[in-house]
Design a protein around this motif. Structure first.
Motif, mmCIF file in Angstrom:
data_model
loop_
_atom_site.group_PDB
_atom_site.id
_atom_site.type_symbol
_atom_site.label_atom_id
_atom_site.label_comp_id
_atom_site.label_asym_id
_atom_site.label_seq_id
_atom_site.Cartn_x
_atom_site.Cartn_y
_atom_site.Cartn_z
ATOM 1 N N ILE A 134 0.833 -1.205 0.000
ATOM 2 C CA ILE A 134 0.000 0.000 0.000
ATOM 3 C C ILE A 134 0.867 1.254 0.000
ATOM 4 C CG2 ILE A 134 -1.697 1.322 1.343
ATOM 5 C CD1 ILE A 134 -2.772 -1.372 2.375
ATOM 6 N N ALA A 135 1.931 1.224 0.806
ATOM 7 C CA ALA A 135 2.823 2.388 0.897
ATOM 8 C C ALA A 135 3.501 2.675 -0.431
ATOM 9 C CB ALA A 135 3.867 2.147 1.980
ATOM 10 N N LEU A 136 3.967 1.624 -1.119
ATOM 11 C CA LEU A 136 4.617 1.827 -2.415
ATOM 12 C C LEU A 136 3.643 2.416 -3.424
ATOM 13 C CD1 LEU A 136 7.081 1.469 -4.264
ATOM 14 C CD2 LEU A 136 6.267 -0.845 -4.775
ATOM 15 N N GLY A 137 2.402 1.899 -3.431
ATOM 16 C CA GLY A 137 1.401 2.437 -4.350
ATOM 17 C C GLY A 137 1.125 3.909 -4.098
ATOM 18 N N PHE A 138 0.989 4.282 -2.831
ATOM 19 C CA PHE A 138 0.725 5.681 -2.488
ATOM 20 C C PHE A 138 1.945 6.553 -2.777
ATOM 21 C CE2 PHE A 138 0.288 9.202 0.624
ATOM 22 C CZ PHE A 138 -0.912 9.721 0.169
ATOM 23 N N TYR A 139 3.124 6.008 -2.534
ATOM 24 C CA TYR A 139 4.370 6.754 -2.783
ATOM 25 C C TYR A 139 4.519 7.060 -4.275
ATOM 26 C CZ TYR A 139 9.311 7.983 -2.049
ATOM 27 O OH TYR A 139 10.517 8.645 -1.970
ATOM 28 N N ILE A 140 4.255 6.068 -5.120
ATOM 29 C CA ILE A 140 4.336 6.274 -6.568
ATOM 30 C C ILE A 140 3.246 7.234 -7.031
ATOM 31 C CG2 ILE A 140 4.059 5.132 -8.803
ATOM 32 C CD1 ILE A 140 5.459 2.702 -7.628
ATOM 33 N N LEU A 141 2.067 7.136 -6.421
ATOM 34 C CA LEU A 141 0.962 8.036 -6.780
ATOM 35 C C LEU A 141 1.321 9.487 -6.481
ATOM 36 C CD1 LEU A 141 -2.047 8.328 -7.680
ATOM 37 C CD2 LEU A 141 -2.659 8.101 -5.267
#
Length: 221
Positions: free
Chosen positions: A110-117
């Motif tokens: 989840i953190a990686l997805g939000f970070y890339i977003l």
């Protein structure tokens, strides 16, 4: 067979307790989202790959500390006695490690997805290799902090002891993870990262083996 049954039951217990309170998941997610958003307000954009990669792993390190380090420290004497009667020391430790690995895999994804977003990514980034680094990082952080949490829970001032014991173990792991992730961001071929992957797997194997050897003596105290 008995060990597998005990591990399965204890993991089920951990999931039920977490589902009822959602304390760890909500706390770590709040930390990750607020930290990323604060960094976005401060930097707006990250100018180079090194900063992008390093910032993500700093966030993940402290998120892992918040999520995993409480494995044994937050348990009461009654809960520890219940586990002591219910299952073997190996089953208790393995169940904690497996549960923490699964928890960190969910949170880091989840953190990686939000970070890339929020910050985007760079052209040529090997996202599959980067996600492999995420998986290895979740496993490494979970095994190390679970083991150290078990040791610290048997001593006074567990929070300070956690920092002292985990620092010399986690820094080499973090260096390997950052290097593997940097190779992914640079878009390098897989064969350039085999050494880092092999060393991370070896460190995890040694950590688990050491914990299984030492934990039964701690558990009897």
């Amino acid at each position: 067979m008995q060990l597998a049954k005990e591990v399965k039951y204890l993991i089920h217990k951990e999931v039920l307790l977490e589902w009822r309170s959602k304390y760890t998941i909500n706390g770590v997610l709040l930390y990750v989202v607020s930290t990323i958003f604060t960094c976005y307000l401060s930097f707006v954009s990250l100018g180079d790959k090194l900063t992008w990669n390093a910032l993500f792993w700093i966030i993940m390190l402290f998120a892992s500390i918040n999520g995993v380090s409480k494995s044994f420290l937050q348990e009461t004497k009654g809960q520890q006695l219940y586990s002591y009667i219910l299952a073997s020391p190996a089953a208790v430790l393995i169940s904690k490690m497996i549960y923490n690995v699964l928890l960190m895999l969910i949170l880091t994804t989840i953190a990686l997805g939000f970070y890339i977003l929020v910050f985007g990514t760079y052209n040529g980034t090997n996202l599959l290799m980067y996600y492999l680094a995420i998986i290895l990082g979740a496993i490494s952080f979970s095994t190390v902090f679970t083991m150290v949490s078990a040791i610290a829970s048997k001593a006074g001032n567990g929070g300070m002891l956690m920092a002292i014991l985990s620092f010399p173990i986690i820094i080499p792991i973090l260096i390997l993870l950052i290097k593997l992730a940097k190779n992914a961001v640079d878009g390098l071929p897989w064969d350039t990262s085999y050494d880092e992957i092999g060393m991370l797997l070896a460190v995890n194997a040694v950590t688990v083996a050491t914990a299984l050897l030492l934990f039964p003596y701690l558990w009897r105290e």
